[in-house]
Design a protein around this motif. Structure first.
Motif, mmCIF file in Angstrom:
data_model
loop_
_atom_site.group_PDB
_atom_site.id
_atom_site.type_symbol
_atom_site.label_atom_id
_atom_site.label_comp_id
_atom_site.label_asym_id
_atom_site.label_seq_id
_atom_site.Cartn_x
_atom_site.Cartn_y
_atom_site.Cartn_z
ATOM 1 N N VAL A 141 79.930 39.884 62.945
ATOM 2 C CA VAL A 141 80.891 40.981 63.127
ATOM 3 C C VAL A 141 82.228 40.437 63.634
ATOM 4 O O VAL A 141 83.300 40.822 63.142
ATOM 5 C CB VAL A 141 80.329 42.038 64.106
ATOM 6 C CG1 VAL A 141 81.420 43.013 64.523
ATOM 7 C CG2 VAL A 141 79.173 42.786 63.461
ATOM 8 N N TRP A 148 79.913 38.411 55.074
ATOM 9 C CA TRP A 148 78.711 39.252 55.223
ATOM 10 C C TRP A 148 77.570 38.763 54.345
ATOM 11 O O TRP A 148 76.430 38.658 54.788
ATOM 12 C CB TRP A 148 79.059 40.705 54.900
ATOM 13 C CG TRP A 148 77.895 41.634 55.156
ATOM 14 C CD1 TRP A 148 77.069 42.191 54.233
ATOM 15 C CD2 TRP A 148 77.434 42.082 56.436
ATOM 16 N NE1 TRP A 148 76.122 42.969 54.850
ATOM 17 C CE2 TRP A 148 76.320 42.922 56.210
ATOM 18 C CE3 TRP A 148 77.854 41.858 57.751
ATOM 19 C CZ2 TRP A 148 75.620 43.545 57.241
ATOM 20 C CZ3 TRP A 148 77.154 42.485 58.787
ATOM 21 C CH2 TRP A 148 76.056 43.308 58.525
ATOM 22 N N ASP A 196 76.239 39.564 66.010
ATOM 23 C CA ASP A 196 77.487 39.613 66.777
ATOM 24 C C ASP A 196 78.511 38.611 66.237
ATOM 25 O O ASP A 196 79.701 38.926 66.100
ATOM 26 C CB ASP A 196 77.228 39.294 68.258
ATOM 27 C CG ASP A 196 76.339 40.338 68.922
ATOM 28 O OD1 ASP A 196 76.138 41.406 68.313
ATOM 29 O OD2 ASP A 196 75.852 40.079 70.033
ATOM 30 N N TYR A 240 76.751 35.031 56.792
ATOM 31 C CA TYR A 240 75.943 35.697 57.826
ATOM 32 C C TYR A 240 74.495 35.208 57.888
ATOM 33 O O TYR A 240 74.000 34.845 58.959
ATOM 34 C CB TYR A 240 76.047 37.213 57.593
ATOM 35 C CG TYR A 240 75.232 38.095 58.497
ATOM 36 C CD1 TYR A 240 74.787 37.675 59.751
ATOM 37 C CD2 TYR A 240 74.921 39.393 58.095
ATOM 38 C CE1 TYR A 240 74.052 38.521 60.569
ATOM 39 C CE2 TYR A 240 74.196 40.244 58.910
ATOM 40 C CZ TYR A 240 73.749 39.798 60.130
ATOM 41 O OH TYR A 240 73.025 40.626 60.930
#
Ligand SMILES: [Cu+2]
Length: 320
Positions: free
Chosen positions: A60, A35, A57, A39
């Protein structure tokens, strides 16, 4: 002899709990790393709302996959270390006759993950106006605004050209887009199937002859992006790429108006076919004649211009 399983083993150790306690901090650490560290750098970046949605997306799905992968690795390592063969132990392992707790956990966990991915994937495909892919001529999901910049993308061997119907139907070989403006791409082709792929915009839409394929994106970062053809379309497919730019709205207006004025002055706007959602190149006599000259070496043209070979009449449209 009593049943011996991972949950209530003969040696009295709570292997399941141990594996869980090793796995949990690793899984949490991996997801935090994904994250916070991975990310922001994931493709395709954040140049448009579509690209940003795809980046989210991917993040996740990576955060869902990492704990599963780590569980496999932790279990594998634990089994190799704790349940390895010991010197002098030639006994078979005890037979296992099922374990309701493990079976229920397994079925529940996998069902939750798969159904969760199904729901997440479906929502993400729908909500950001088609997830950046071409939705065909009548999209079901549209951006929540009527303030759309229309850009027609015309694939042809071996370049994309861009027509701007809101600027007198002017046409450019450059794709320049204004920041903060919702763009409605209308993707089509004059000859074979191409695929419009401005990677950093998070858009990929097939360019089919005779089809108006609609895709959306809203540029939110300034800069340049790459446009590639993503469908093998002939001998120079690999060279069918270009660079586009996202600029401020003022710079975009100046650019578009200047091209419109120049094309008007030079008579280009008058020579171009009327703006339409698709074009039949056989009814554009000049273009047809030029293409027929090279039809012998570009097989695809042979498909679209058979009547020209047979009748020699360059004005004769071909019905599919
Ligand atoms: Cu192509």
């Amino acid at each position: 002899m009593s049943h011996s399983t991972a949950a209530s083993p003969a040696d009295g150790a709570r292997h399941g709990l141990r594996i869980f306690l090793i796995w949990l901090p690793l899984a949490v650490a991996a997801d935090l790393l994904i994250w916070f560290a991975l990310y922001p750098h994931l493709p395709p970046g954040r140049m448009t709302d579509q690209a940003q949605g795809q980046q989210f997306d991917i993040a996740v799905m990576a955060m869902l996959a990492a704990p599963v992968l780590l569980f496999v690795w932790v279990y594998f390592a634990y089994a190799l270390i704790v349940w390895r063969h010991r010197a002098g132990d030639d006994e078979d392992g005890p037979p296992i006759h099922g374990n309701t707790k493990i079976q229920a956990t397994w079925i529940t966990a996998t069902a939750v993950i798969v159904l969760g991915l199904f729901v997440f994937g479906t929502v993400q495909l729908i909500v950001p106006a088609g997830a950046g892919a071409g939705e065909g001529p009548s999209p079901i999901w549209k951006p929540n605004t009527n303030n759309l910049l229309q850009v027609q993308v015309i694939g042809q061997e071996w370049a994309f050209t861009y027509r701007f119907p809101q600027f007198g139907g002017m046409e450019s070989t450059q794709l320049v887009l204004p920041q903060g403006q919702q763009v409605e791409f209308h993707v089509t082709s004059l000859d074979v199937i191409h695929s419009f792929w401005p990677y950093q915009l998070g858009v990929k839409a097939d360019a089919n002859p005779g089809v108006d394929n609609v895709a959306y994106a809203k540029p939110q970062e300034l800069g340049s992006f790459t446009v590639r053809c993503n469908e093998l379309c002939g001998i120079w497919h690999g060279a069918m790429f270009n660079y586009g730019r996202v600029v401020t709205p003022a710079v975009f207006q100046a650019w578009a108006r200047a091209i419109q004025a120049r094309e008007l002055r030079l008579g280009v706007l008058a020579a171009l076919p009327r703006y339409a959602l698709t074009y039949d190149p056989t009814v554009i006599p000049q273009l047809g004649r030029d293409l027929v000259k090279v039809a012998g070496i570009t097989g695809a043209n042979g498909y679209f211009y058979p009547s020209l070979f047979q009748s020699g009449d360059p004005g004769d449209p071909v019905s599919p």
